[in-house]
Enzyme design. Structure first.
Site, PDB file in Angstrom:
ATOM      1  N   ASP A 130     -80.399 -64.568  67.929  1.00  0.00           N
ATOM      2  CA  ASP A 130     -79.170 -64.800  67.156  1.00  0.00           C
ATOM      3  C   ASP A 130     -78.607 -66.205  67.309  1.00  0.00           C
ATOM      4  OD1 ASP A 130     -79.313 -62.238  66.230  1.00  0.00           O
ATOM      5  OD2 ASP A 130     -77.817 -61.434  67.603  1.00  0.00           O
ATOM      6  N   GLY A 173     -78.094 -60.261  62.970  1.00  0.00           N
ATOM      7  CA  GLY A 173     -76.893 -61.065  63.185  1.00  0.00           C
ATOM      8  C   GLY A 173     -75.632 -60.239  63.011  1.00  0.00           C
ATOM      9  N   LYS A 216     -82.667 -68.295  34.184  1.00  0.00           N
ATOM     10  CA  LYS A 216     -83.143 -68.259  35.563  1.00  0.00           C
ATOM     11  C   LYS A 216     -83.947 -66.982  35.778  1.00  0.00           C
ATOM     12  CE  LYS A 216     -81.311 -68.845  40.243  1.00  0.00           C
ATOM     13  NZ  LYS A 216     -82.227 -69.881  40.721  1.00  0.00           N
TER      14      LYS A 216
END
Lengths: 321, 321, 321, 321
Positions: A130, A173, A216
């Site tokens: 982390d 995390g 996109k």
């Protein structure tokens, strides 16, 4: 000054490079004429007296392995003063005069209590993917984990650009977004959601819709588990955008794998330093890296302060989005 | 202050991360409202007027690619003042007001001459897997190359430990042993031979024989090409030790591969900085990293000084041998 | 019918997947109630009586490892009838009633002599990255080795397309071009030179010159070691074409690495089959794959015949060149 | 006999190796003097007339890429006869006389309807990581996907053996357990849960508890998405066993990555065959592999039959559990 023996343990979540650090501790201590005991499964093994003597050979052929050959486990009993006393007795009876602990925040906190209550010299090394230990730019394993995530993002780009889809990747995390930020930027993710920074889900979905309307072909969103649940986010994003959304949850894959050069080198340097310092009489310090150099941090400062996310990373992620 | 256009080129040996750096230069400049021209094949394309305008899209989907999308080539003609003048005219006619050069020592030297003779502002970025540019701890591509070598060493360990053999790996580095040292230490090599440090071949062979007699199953020797020819070394070692010896010559494999997180991140940061500085009026600087931070180095200092090998690496290699 | 014990050994050049095969032999035999002895370092350990009993645990956590946990070594003494007799006695005294040999042509030939002279039942498994054992389409390790080479070719393409260079890669294969052909075709090499097919060096160089003149940016040539020396070829090609040429010699890297799915699966199937057959009373057979199915081949036929290169591969390589 | 032009498309979920197959189709057809049109985004591009002519150069440098350079998308309109007619008209106006479709079951079904209604010759290639197309042992991409999963399992083993944890990995396979079985066995998973085989959750949890009580350090469970939801399974298993359980959901990562040697070779062979057959006048066939050889399957048979899981795989998984 330590004359006879030290002990070493890994604790908390394992991370790639812990073996390299342990190898350097063992070889350095032996070179200095000091015995080394290995404690199996962290505090749990300390209490259960699962402690073995290590030789140079015990750490052969492990530098390239993920995980930790010493094991690690949870140990609720160690959270009590009685538990810690019991663990200490197991070290004392072997003549252990000092202890190297490789682990994250929680593990180092355990070590700080042991030090306070028993006076045994403790040196800590920050071992966690982390990268959230205060006082150091670097923790053992964070580079390998970031590369593992980027590898996954490379694969997702192949397939995402073939379809018109939104790809969400949940990474580790709980409290720290470092890993998500680092890998998200390096992997070219369009959005990186971390616990430290608020995000506007509606706005993000609007932006994505507008981009897809403009041609996109795909968006990749990296989310740290502390910023939300990947699966849940997938459902919301698909609903709000009307675009097919797929979710990957990498999980513990991020803790494995052969360590990178950086993790092997830095872990080796930290291990050497930890052994030398402990033998020379140091205690209550954590060794880490600041600006590319090994530094020592006060153990109590390290566990009592909270590292914050580098705002430069947050800025970079925005610029490149 | 640049108002209209800059140009970018890659030169010399390519290295993984050059694409990430170029992408950051292009996107940053466009964001600042400045046009960007891409020069194909380095100085060769500058002379042959092989220059194209780049858009944000030109650098899509390249951050994960090894090599350089701009190409690179040798250009003897550029070594003459006439050649450089011709190249400069091709930039001038497009209104190019400044140039970013990504390359190694030789390429930056070419840039320094161009700057002196024509006055065009030049910003350099150190792009080489050798990590041998003066003034910076880091060059673009060195982390990926070191990981590629360590990957090869991992594979060799599998097979070396099955046999009783000596394995020699020749890696890049004509004048610099950085890559050999870094990967040799991280890969757990027994010996690392570099151009900067003398080695005693007879002693090494004696040591290996003694170790094999004592039961050691294998030795891995990493040699930088500047310290000797791998194939030749193999013959000598086999003869002197009487132990089967096998040689791998990695060659250009070391220049390829998808860049690591570190190379992508640092190359991106350097690219952003180079574009911003050039547009703001800087010239004759190289951007690199010192102690984890981006620093600027005078271009002439950089090309006129020779970086030396970190003695700490040499020490570490000895300790761990 | 075997009732008490079998032995297993790996011999000759190691190959990825040998561990998976050995694991399947051990677990299958134990499941059938038969003891298993592991012979260390091939015939050398058989003669030196370096033989240990194996348990299910001995083969835990090895399926993913390259190399062979049993080791392998050269043993000139085994080439004499006295040597083989001595080895046999070491098996006999432990009550070993049959032997599984995992290795290439030479190792299986050794086994065929042992069988003839002592009558001990022998089952062979083809373990070599060269895929040159007669009677089987597949040998253990060939898929992993081919993927390792293609990985290297991928990296070379990155950098080759950045320069205008010729890249030569020397791969394993003294007598067999299978590995070169398979990886050359899959890796998109322009030329594949193998021992079985004559090539016209002058013509090849002329072709390359013509292609470069027409704008082609790079050529990759894969050469099996049996078709010539990569370094030597590099010098000739550079001279004849006038184009920069670079050479990689992969060497033993090709023998290492974690085995692919195919090598793990097929090695496991062969290992199970070998153990079951040996226990059921089979002898003098080699198990391999033909048309996707496990087949048995007579051991003497296998070692006395020479496998030829699939002409379809040669054709494909030409079509795609 | 086709004289002028064919078209090629990829459809449905993309898979690694589709590019290799398309490259072989294009190069073979051009070699035979027939033009090739590439349809973008599958049936969607056929309807929207997003069709381009392909040259040999269009398929350069794609053999090593995951995904499909032609793209793929969903197209509800193609499910109507009117939609298919519209698509057909777009082919016809270019003089396209035949079509190669690379895709899974659903895509081939679309092709079979197009063939029936318009009479245009269709040749299909099985492109799906699920390996669930009837009549062929192999589908394009299945080997790469299995290796990607095994890579993840390797990483999990590192960390699982450091803790005492249960690791669950959800892999693709709505109706087919092939991918889960193949990768589970090769990766050494303790349990493989697939849609085709009933499993007793309570029994499995009891077994795991007993094994952990006996000292086993970890269990890895692979579950195909069609056999249940990985996250949900994790909660149940943790509750029933009382052992920490962690879940990884690999998702679309399985579709990406550079194809393996097997996927490149077999896809290339199938692509060559498809082009030659279509040009020679074949229609309504799918090419696949049976027992290592290219075979042709009737298109209608292929889409109307359901492939079953090889019981040998199921047996192997049980034996090795």
């Amino acid at each position: 000054m330590i004359k006879k023996a030290i002990a070493i343990m890994t604790s908390g979540g394992d991370s790639p490079g812990m073996n390299a650090a342990a190898r350097a501790v063992v070889r350095t201590a032996l070179y200095e004429g000091v015995q080394v005991y290995g404690i199996k499964d962290g505090y749990d093994g300390m209490l259960k007296d699962d402690i073995i003597e290590l030789t140079s050979r015990s750490v052969s052929d492990i530098i390239q392995r993920g995980g930790t050959f010493l094991g690690t486990a949870r140990c609720p009993e160690f959270k009590t003063p009685e538990g810690r006393r019991k663990g200490y007795e197991n070290l004392k009876k072997r003549g252990v005069e000092g202890l190297v602990i490789i682990g994250g925040d929680g593990s180092l906190t355990g070590g700080s209590l042991l030090s306070k209550e028993t006076g045994i010299p403790i040196v800590g090394l920050p071992g966690t993917i982390d990268n959230d230990v205060w006082g150091t730019d670097y923790t053992i394993g964070c580079d390998t984990a970031a590369n593992t995530i980027v590898d996954a993002l490379n694969k997702l780009r192949d397939t995402a650009s073939a379809h018109r889809r939104i790809m969400i990747v949940e990474v580790m995390g709980h409290k720290s977004g470092w890993l998500a930020m680092e890998s998200g930027i390096a992997g070219g993710a369009e959005y990186v959601l971390v616990p430290e920074v608020k995000y506007d889900l509606d706005q993000m979905c609007e932006d994505i819709k507008a981009q897809y309307a403009a041609g996109k072909r795909y968006s990749i969103i990296v989310i740290a588990e502390g910023a939300g649940d990947g699966m849940g986010l997938g459902k919301i994003v698909e609903e709000k955008t009307g675009i097919d959304t797929r979710v990957s949850v990498l999980g513990h894959i991020q803790r494995g794998g052969s360590p990178t050069v950086e993790d092997r080198m830095k872990a080796s340097m930290l291990g050497e330093k930890a052994a030398l310092a402990l033998i020379s009489g140091a205690s209550d310090v954590v060794f880490g890296f600041e600006q590319g150099k090994v530094v020592s941090i006060n153990l109590f400062d390290s566990v009592n302060n909270k590292k914050t996310l580098d705002p430069e990373l947050v800025r970079l992620a925005r610029v490149l989005a």
